[in-house]
Design an enzyme around this catalytic site. Structure first.
Site, short mmCIF file in Angstrom:
data_model
loop_
_atom_site.label_atom_id
_atom_site.label_comp_id
_atom_site.label_asym_id
_atom_site.label_seq_id
_atom_site.Cartn_x
_atom_site.Cartn_y
_atom_site.Cartn_z
N HIS A 47 -10.12 11.78 -10.63
CA HIS A 47 -10.41 10.47 -9.15
C HIS A 47 -9.96 10.54 -8.46
O HIS A 47 -9.89 9.38 -7.30
CB HIS A 47 -9.38 8.47 -10.19
CG HIS A 47 -7.87 9.57 -10.84
ND1 HIS A 47 -7.36 10.31 -10.90
CD2 HIS A 47 -7.13 9.13 -9.95
CE1 HIS A 47 -6.49 10.37 -11.67
NE2 HIS A 47 -6.47 9.76 -10.23
N ASP A 48 -9.37 11.67 -7.97
CA ASP A 48 -9.34 12.14 -6.55
C ASP A 48 -10.20 13.50 -5.58
O ASP A 48 -9.83 13.69 -5.16
CB ASP A 48 -8.16 12.87 -6.55
CG ASP A 48 -6.93 12.18 -7.13
OD1 ASP A 48 -7.39 10.68 -7.11
OD2 ASP A 48 -5.82 13.30 -7.81
N ASP A 75 -15.53 -10.44 -13.88
CA ASP A 75 -14.76 -10.67 -12.13
C ASP A 75 -14.88 -9.23 -11.23
O ASP A 75 -14.29 -8.83 -10.44
CB ASP A 75 -13.32 -10.91 -12.78
CG ASP A 75 -12.32 -9.16 -12.60
OD1 ASP A 75 -13.25 -8.78 -13.20
OD2 ASP A 75 -10.94 -9.59 -13.35
N ASP A 124 1.36 12.59 -13.73
CA ASP A 124 1.40 12.74 -11.67
C ASP A 124 2.77 12.46 -11.60
O ASP A 124 3.63 12.75 -11.65
CB ASP A 124 1.50 10.47 -11.45
CG ASP A 124 0.95 10.01 -10.43
OD1 ASP A 124 -0.03 10.71 -10.20
OD2 ASP A 124 1.41 10.03 -9.96
N ASP A 126 -1.45 7.50 -18.50
CA ASP A 126 -0.65 8.13 -17.19
C ASP A 126 0.28 7.74 -16.92
O ASP A 126 0.74 7.12 -17.39
CB ASP A 126 -1.91 7.98 -16.93
CG ASP A 126 -2.32 8.45 -15.22
OD1 ASP A 126 -1.54 9.41 -15.10
OD2 ASP A 126 -3.86 9.06 -14.84
N GLU A 129 0.37 17.04 -13.85
CA GLU A 129 -0.36 17.21 -12.58
C GLU A 129 0.24 17.87 -11.57
O GLU A 129 1.16 17.90 -11.09
CB GLU A 129 -1.06 16.02 -12.06
CG GLU A 129 -2.04 16.09 -10.97
CD GLU A 129 -2.54 14.57 -9.59
OE1 GLU A 129 -2.92 14.43 -9.26
OE2 GLU A 129 -1.23 13.61 -9.82
N ASP A 182 -16.90 -4.32 -17.55
CA ASP A 182 -16.12 -4.52 -17.33
C ASP A 182 -16.21 -6.41 -18.41
O ASP A 182 -17.61 -6.49 -18.46
CB ASP A 182 -16.17 -5.93 -15.55
CG ASP A 182 -16.55 -7.16 -15.29
OD1 ASP A 182 -15.27 -7.89 -16.07
OD2 ASP A 182 -17.33 -7.69 -14.81
N ASN A 227 -15.49 -9.49 -18.52
CA ASN A 227 -14.94 -11.02 -17.54
C ASN A 227 -15.85 -11.53 -16.95
O ASN A 227 -15.42 -12.84 -15.79
CB ASN A 227 -13.75 -11.74 -18.13
CG ASN A 227 -13.13 -10.93 -16.85
OD1 ASN A 227 -13.66 -9.65 -16.07
ND2 ASN A 227 -11.76 -11.19 -16.53
N ASP A 277 -11.97 -3.57 -16.92
CA ASP A 277 -11.02 -4.14 -18.28
C ASP A 277 -10.90 -3.46 -19.87
O ASP A 277 -11.79 -2.93 -20.05
CB ASP A 277 -10.23 -6.19 -17.85
CG ASP A 277 -12.21 -6.38 -18.80
OD1 ASP A 277 -12.11 -5.55 -19.55
OD2 ASP A 277 -12.27 -7.11 -18.15
C1 NOJ Z 1 -2.24 11.80 -7.81
C2 NOJ Z 1 -3.22 10.56 -8.34
O1 NOJ Z 1 -4.40 11.59 -9.02
C3 NOJ Z 1 -3.52 9.90 -7.67
O2 NOJ Z 1 -3.93 9.34 -7.79
C4 NOJ Z 1 -2.25 8.87 -6.88
O3 NOJ Z 1 -3.28 8.37 -5.73
C5 NOJ Z 1 -1.52 9.94 -6.10
N1 NOJ Z 1 -0.95 10.82 -7.15
C6 NOJ Z 1 0.22 8.85 -6.85
O4 NOJ Z 1 0.19 8.45 -7.57
#
Ligand code: NOJ
Length: 539
Positions: A324-325, A23, A196, A96, A263, A19, A21, A27
């Site tokens: 991130h999943d 918040d 994605d 992405d 993906e 970050d 700024n 960013d």
């Molecule tokens: C896969 C992404 O990696 C995930 O984070 C996202 O929620 C879903 N696709 C929907 O776009």
């Protein structure tokens, strides 16, 4: 050999990186500030999770304008500067691209929804349902994919969450619009796209019901059968395989030689279909086997053998330890840094592309935020499932926990923010941070730095062939990488016991960790250590 076949990828989740700024949200100017450090780590390609304009209900994977920067993250000028500064440092930029769906706040969808005869109606998939859903298709999150719209008395389709309506790629105008988006970014010089849920792009025109399956839980490498359904008609359609080639062809004319990484999920055969039988589809696909590693040499040997068999050159395998999943891999190892070093060494030394999720280089741990308190829309859907139960069942519900802010230093806000962080920074020690680990010779950060640089500086590791060696009676993995007359040999000890071996030729030591030692031709590998040697074949 093409540059993208040799690169290493580092994923930045913009919300949590830096970050600038106050918040509490990361960013673009913040990321720019950290570029020297990323370069010093040895990263070659940076993939950014989305920072386009978005309501943020799925933290950017719900886009409302593909060619604007969300004000949370900065401006288009910041983005241009980011691309410039990355290139200045001889690194590449991958964005992405969520082609499958938009946000339901995207102007296209607002128009599409407004009436049945709106010119944008066919931008999305609408169907009449006669008091019930048009068919039995289940989305990737386990709910019906059909969403009723009262005002036009029809259902629209979403293969993820209901606020992410799927675009209709059977409409040539959608394709044209989306290619326009790719062109916009390619003209700005980006070097590739992460696509994605690309396995979901096309849906079958017949709209037949999906057949029954006994499987309930999806896994990162298999969504094809889940929630008691075989996704015959709403995932992995042959039209999606063809579309992969079309996108590849479209982007190939750009001089930066950009690449696509998809993906997708499924069997080797499905992945191969996305890559194209002549390697003319997506350049790369994520391979998620490492998400479920079994920390034993045999597991990794089998994985290497499988990839060499299914994805031989010119195909390039990828090795993904986290994103991130998914649950952070360090937690899957019970926090054991010795094992993290072995695992990451495997990822960097195999033939293929290592994909590193920000924070994995410092062993950033998972949070413990309950599903009930999660900000993640998947957690919100399942808020009454207790965290221990989802952990016990091995299903990952609250993705907030792998998205916690980066730990830069031991100051307030971990050097991530001076404000109130959007997700908690959590408790941590100075030795958990980048600056703490930089000072410590044997830290995980320094290990990653060595691996990034080792790979970058060795054409054998970047381009060489691979074959595994059988070592019985131990938990040691051994494989050779070869290019011309150079042979690099990798030894990784996944076991607790130490392993000794006499090496027959004169080797140069390239890299070692965990106390591995080579003395007078004798190799000694203590538990959870590794060594990389090199020699030249005699003419
Ligand atoms: C896969 C992404 O990696 C995930 O984070 C996202 O929620 C879903 N696709 C929907 O776009």
């Amino acid at each position: 050999m093409e540059w993208w076949k040799q690169t290493s990828i580092y994923q930045i989740y913009p919300w949590s990186f830096q970050d600038s700024n106050g918040d509490g949200i990361g960013d673009l100017p913040g990321i720019i500030r950290r570029l020297d450090q990323i370069q010093d780590l040895g990263v070659e390609t940076i993939w950014f999770s989305p920072f386009y304009r978005s309501p943020g209900e799925d933290f950017g994977y719900d886009i409302s304008d593909y060619t604007a920067i969300d004000p949370r993250f900065g401006t288009m000028e910041d983005c241009d500067k980011l691309i410039r500064e990355i290139h200045k440092r001889k690194m590449k930029v991958v964005l992405d691209m969520v082609m499958n769906h938009t946000s339901d706040k995207h102007p296209w969808f607002i128009e599409s929804k407004s009436s049945k005869d709106n010119p944008k109606r066919d931008f999305y998939i609408w169907k009449k349902g006669k008091n019930k859903k048009p068919n039995n298709w289940i989305s990737m999150v386990g709910t019906s994919g059909w969403n009723y719209d009262k005002s036009t008395d029809e259902f629209y389709y979403s293969n993820f969450l209901s606020f992410q309506p799927d675009l209709n790629y059977r409409n040539p105008k959608v394709k044209k619009a989306m290619f326009g988006v790719l062109d916009f970014w390619l003209k700005k010089g980006v070097d590739g796209f992460r696509l994605d849920i690309f396995n979901s792009i096309y849906k079958d025109e017949s709209f037949k019901d999906n057949p029954f399956s006994l499987r309930f839980f999806p896994t990162p490498d298999n969504h094809d059968e889940a929630f008691f359904q075989k996704k015959t008609y709403n995932l992995n359609l042959p039209e999606s395989f063809l579309f992969a080639k079309e996108v590849r062809k479209h982007i190939s004319k750009y001089k930066q030689k950009p690449f696509l990484i998809g993906e997708v999920s499924g069997s080797g055969k499905v992945l191969k279909s996305f890559l194209g039988e002549k390697a003319d589809g997506l350049n790369l696909v994520f391979q998620f086997e490492l998400i479920h590693f079994d920390y034993h040499a045999q597991f990794f040997k089998e994985l290497l053998d499988k990839n060499e068999k299914e994805f031989p050159t010119p195909f390039t395998p990828t090795y993904v330890l986290g994103n991130h999943d998914q649950r952070r891999y360090i937690d899957r190892l019970g926090g054991d840094i010795r094992k993290a070093k072995v695992l990451s060494a495997f990822q960097f030394l195999a033939r293929g592309i290592p994909v590193v999720y920000y924070g994995d280089e410092i062993g950033r741990k998972e949070g413990r935020i309950s599903n009930f308190l999660g900000k993640d829309p998947i957690a919100k859907m399942n808020r009454f499932v207790p965290l221990f139960l989802s952990n016990l069942l091995g299903i990952y519900i609250n993705r907030d926990n792998c998205r916690l802010p980066m730990l830069w230093d031991d100051g307030e806000g971990a050097g991530f923010t001076t404000g109130k962080s959007w997700l908690p920074v959590g408790k941590f020690l100075a030795s958990d941070t980048v600056s703490g680990q930089k000072k410590e010779k044997n830290s995980l950060w320094n290990h990653y730095r060595s691996l990034f640089h080792l790979r970058k500086n060795s054409n054998v590791l970047r381009e060489g062939s691979l074959h595994t060696k059988q070592i019985s009676g131990s938990d040691v993995l051994c494989f050779e990488r070869k290019l011309g007359d150079k042979v690099v040999t990798v030894y990784l000890n996944f076991g607790d016991k130490s392993w000794k071996e006499l090496l027959p030729v004169n080797f140069n030591l390239l890299f070692s960790f965990g106390g591995a030692d080579l003395r007078e031709g004798k190799l000694e590998l203590p538990g959870h250590s590794g060594m990389v040697t090199e020699f030249r074949l005699r003419k």
